[in-house]
Write a protein that holds these residues in place. Sequence first.
Motif, PDB file in Angstrom:
ATOM      1  N   THR A 150       0.856  -1.183   0.000  1.00  0.00           N
ATOM      2  CA  THR A 150       0.000   0.000   0.000  1.00  0.00           C
ATOM      3  C   THR A 150       0.895   1.236   0.000  1.00  0.00           C
ATOM      4  OG1 THR A 150      -0.117   0.259   2.408  1.00  0.00           O
ATOM      5  CG2 THR A 150      -1.648  -1.323   1.387  1.00  0.00           C
ATOM      6  N   LEU A 151       0.283   2.406   0.133  1.00  0.00           N
ATOM      7  CA  LEU A 151       1.030   3.665   0.210  1.00  0.00           C
ATOM      8  C   LEU A 151       1.310   4.076   1.651  1.00  0.00           C
ATOM      9  CD1 LEU A 151      -0.862   5.644  -2.575  1.00  0.00           C
ATOM     10  CD2 LEU A 151       1.474   4.736  -2.716  1.00  0.00           C
ATOM     11  N   GLY A 152       1.277   3.101   2.542  1.00  0.00           N
ATOM     12  CA  GLY A 152       1.506   3.374   3.964  1.00  0.00           C
ATOM     13  C   GLY A 152       0.271   3.203   4.809  1.00  0.00           C
ATOM     14  N   VAL A 167       0.096  -4.097 -12.650  1.00  0.00           N
ATOM     15  CA  VAL A 167      -1.164  -4.157 -11.922  1.00  0.00           C
ATOM     16  C   VAL A 167      -1.637  -2.740 -11.609  1.00  0.00           C
ATOM     17  CG1 VAL A 167      -2.296  -5.001  -9.826  1.00  0.00           C
ATOM     18  CG2 VAL A 167      -0.497  -6.371 -10.914  1.00  0.00           C
ATOM     19  N   ALA A 168      -2.932  -2.491 -11.773  1.00  0.00           N
ATOM     20  CA  ALA A 168      -3.529  -1.192 -11.457  1.00  0.00           C
ATOM     21  C   ALA A 168      -4.583  -1.358 -10.380  1.00  0.00           C
ATOM     22  CB  ALA A 168      -4.136  -0.561 -12.702  1.00  0.00           C
ATOM     23  N   HIS A 187      -7.096   8.603   3.335  1.00  0.00           N
ATOM     24  CA  HIS A 187      -7.084   8.866   1.899  1.00  0.00           C
ATOM     25  C   HIS A 187      -6.718   7.588   1.140  1.00  0.00           C
ATOM     26  CE1 HIS A 187      -7.467  13.262   1.569  1.00  0.00           C
ATOM     27  NE2 HIS A 187      -6.748  13.356   2.669  1.00  0.00           N
ATOM     28  N   PHE A 188      -7.236   7.449  -0.080  1.00  0.00           N
ATOM     29  CA  PHE A 188      -6.827   6.364  -0.971  1.00  0.00           C
ATOM     30  C   PHE A 188      -6.572   6.962  -2.356  1.00  0.00           C
ATOM     31  CE2 PHE A 188     -11.388   6.588  -0.546  1.00  0.00           C
ATOM     32  CZ  PHE A 188     -11.872   6.587  -1.846  1.00  0.00           C
ATOM     33  N   LYS A 189      -5.540   6.447  -3.017  1.00  0.00           N
ATOM     34  CA  LYS A 189      -5.060   7.031  -4.264  1.00  0.00           C
ATOM     35  C   LYS A 189      -4.975   5.966  -5.359  1.00  0.00           C
ATOM     36  CE  LYS A 189      -4.162  11.007  -2.209  1.00  0.00           C
ATOM     37  NZ  LYS A 189      -4.870  12.261  -2.560  1.00  0.00           N
ATOM     38  N   PRO A 190      -5.122   6.359  -6.629  1.00  0.00           N
ATOM     39  CA  PRO A 190      -4.885   5.426  -7.728  1.00  0.00           C
ATOM     40  C   PRO A 190      -3.413   5.060  -7.811  1.00  0.00           C
ATOM     41  CG  PRO A 190      -5.236   7.650  -8.568  1.00  0.00           C
ATOM     42  CD  PRO A 190      -5.503   7.708  -7.099  1.00  0.00           C
ATOM     43  N   VAL A 191      -3.147   3.790  -8.100  1.00  0.00           N
ATOM     44  CA  VAL A 191      -1.752   3.319  -8.112  1.00  0.00           C
ATOM     45  C   VAL A 191      -1.549   2.290  -9.212  1.00  0.00           C
ATOM     46  CG1 VAL A 191      -1.412   3.702  -5.632  1.00  0.00           C
ATOM     47  CG2 VAL A 191      -2.189   1.466  -6.449  1.00  0.00           C
ATOM     48  N   VAL A 192      -0.268   2.073  -9.535  1.00  0.00           N
ATOM     49  CA  VAL A 192       0.168   0.984 -10.397  1.00  0.00           C
ATOM     50  C   VAL A 192       1.321   0.278  -9.700  1.00  0.00           C
ATOM     51  CG1 VAL A 192       1.297   0.391 -12.577  1.00  0.00           C
ATOM     52  CG2 VAL A 192      -0.562   2.052 -12.563  1.00  0.00           C
ATOM     53  N   TRP A 193       1.308  -1.056  -9.759  1.00  0.00           N
ATOM     54  CA  TRP A 193       2.426  -1.843  -9.252  1.00  0.00           C
ATOM     55  C   TRP A 193       3.204  -2.377 -10.446  1.00  0.00           C
ATOM     56  CZ3 TRP A 193      -2.437  -2.103  -7.077  1.00  0.00           C
ATOM     57  CH2 TRP A 193      -2.547  -1.846  -5.702  1.00  0.00           C
ATOM     58  N   LYS A 194       4.501  -2.084 -10.499  1.00  0.00           N
ATOM     59  CA  LYS A 194       5.371  -2.594 -11.543  1.00  0.00           C
ATOM     60  C   LYS A 194       6.481  -3.401 -10.898  1.00  0.00           C
ATOM     61  CE  LYS A 194       4.563   1.344 -14.640  1.00  0.00           C
ATOM     62  NZ  LYS A 194       5.196   2.432 -15.434  1.00  0.00           N
ATOM     63  N   GLY A 196       6.214  -5.423  -8.615  1.00  0.00           N
ATOM     64  CA  GLY A 196       5.969  -5.429  -7.185  1.00  0.00           C
ATOM     65  C   GLY A 196       6.139  -4.104  -6.487  1.00  0.00           C
ATOM     66  N   VAL A 197       6.621  -3.068  -7.190  1.00  0.00           N
ATOM     67  CA  VAL A 197       6.848  -1.745  -6.591  1.00  0.00           C
ATOM     68  C   VAL A 197       5.652  -0.853  -6.881  1.00  0.00           C
ATOM     69  CG1 VAL A 197       8.346   0.277  -6.550  1.00  0.00           C
ATOM     70  CG2 VAL A 197       9.334  -2.002  -6.865  1.00  0.00           C
ATOM     71  N   ILE A 198       5.124  -0.207  -5.854  1.00  0.00           N
ATOM     72  CA  ILE A 198       3.935   0.620  -5.997  1.00  0.00           C
ATOM     73  C   ILE A 198       4.301   2.026  -6.459  1.00  0.00           C
ATOM     74  CG2 ILE A 198       3.923   1.347  -3.561  1.00  0.00           C
ATOM     75  CD1 ILE A 198       0.842   1.145  -3.678  1.00  0.00           C
ATOM     76  N   HIS A 199       3.496   2.579  -7.379  1.00  0.00           N
ATOM     77  CA  HIS A 199       3.690   3.927  -7.900  1.00  0.00           C
ATOM     78  C   HIS A 199       2.354   4.667  -7.814  1.00  0.00           C
ATOM     79  CE1 HIS A 199       7.602   2.791  -9.725  1.00  0.00           C
ATOM     80  NE2 HIS A 199       6.995   1.626  -9.934  1.00  0.00           N
ATOM     81  N   LYS A 200       2.344   5.796  -7.142  1.00  0.00           N
ATOM     82  CA  LYS A 200       1.120   6.583  -7.011  1.00  0.00           C
ATOM     83  C   LYS A 200       0.847   7.370  -8.281  1.00  0.00           C
ATOM     84  CE  LYS A 200       1.014  10.377  -4.532  1.00  0.00           C
ATOM     85  NZ  LYS A 200       0.978  11.332  -3.392  1.00  0.00           N
TER      86      LYS A 200
END
Length: 436
Positions: A150-152, A167-168, A187-194, A196-200
């Motif tokens: 997650t983003l924390g 993954v989106a 808060h929740f944000k749109p993300v992509v995992w590339k 295994g690493v999450i990108h907001k």
Amino acid sequence: MKSQSLLSLSACLLAALAVPLNAAAQEPSAQPSPSQPARYTVTDLGTLSGGNFSQPFFINRYGLVSGSSSLPDGTQHATLWLEDLKVDIGAPGLGGPNSIAFGDNERFQSAGEAETSTPDPSGEDFCGFGTHLTCLPFLWQDGGMIQLATLGGNNGVAMAISNRGEVAGFAENSRVDPGCPAPQVLHFKPVVWKKGVIHKLPTFGGDPDGVAQEINDNGEVVGGSGTCATFNTNFLYNLTPVHALLWEKGKATDLGNLGGKTGQAGGNIAYDINNQGQVVGNSDLAGDTTFHAFLWTRRTGMQDLGTLSGDVASVSISINGAGLVVGTSLDANFNPRAFLWEKGAMIDLNTLIAGDSPLYLLTGCSINSRGEITGLGLTSTGEIHTYLATPTHHVATSESSSQDVMSRRILSDDARKLLQQQLRRGQSGARFMGLR
């Protein structure tokens, strides 16, 4: 846990929304008929043993369907179907009782959400199962479920996975959102995992929250952003989507709207994007009292696809590489009908069934490159089941007609071999019914 009545409305955007629709203000949409519409045979894919409900979200070109099924105790487990086969990939999952598989790819990986056994420290019910357990995004591969970051925050959801393995979805950060109604806190944000690493991904116009719904093989992502809201049992998130968005190389583009500005009817959000960059979703009309399915292209912008005759609202959920669109159309009492849209014509999918059908088709949730459709169907006993609609003669696909004629058996055999390889690496293989 989610009740069956709620889940029967939640799968792939059934859109029987608990909001008023001003039926009198909307003219029924006249629909032209294609000269030679495809005909379909319908198969009831059923449920896991002892279950009475199932829901699909995605079908890949091999015919692998991802979704969830109820169990006798009322919990939901992430489920994969392939022809007459089905597998429970939700046990052991991430240790909790409920899970859903939202997407899969040609490598037979799957992505979704799964509860853990840990109570949410803020008392949230992020995935809406009613358990108030933490719920995390997952990648399923090699027969096992892998937790994604997650983003924390404590929760997140993986909505889609591309053939490149990207993954989106959306994930919480650690910041409190003062605009969220209880029990949602963060808060929740749109993300992509590339890898295994999450990108907001950014939201639009100062929107505090957002979700990513789909990702194509070019890395283009679609979804929406808006304000935190009470959990929506139809769309499975805590969002009022105000802006339908396309993300390219991390930059958000607002796709516009059909006149609605607030997101208070069905919202403004994009659900799917094909590899040609065509996008489908739904948008509120002017006055924000109802919503229509849309198709967006770079050349035309956002086009209103209308509704089936006599209906007042619609949602376009999936588009394949040939530009065929499926979704659902609703009357003023929220009664849904699955539709197929092709070359300017929206058609009730139930009218295209060849012979008798075991189900009445409520939604079209996903359409693959072969023109195969999966969605929600109603049985004669009133249960909601996953269906597969297979075209019986030529239908526009993103593959050549010669491939379509000769490759069905080849693809099916390859699909079984791929899935066997995945399952042999993990414990799920023992639960795959009928796979030899």
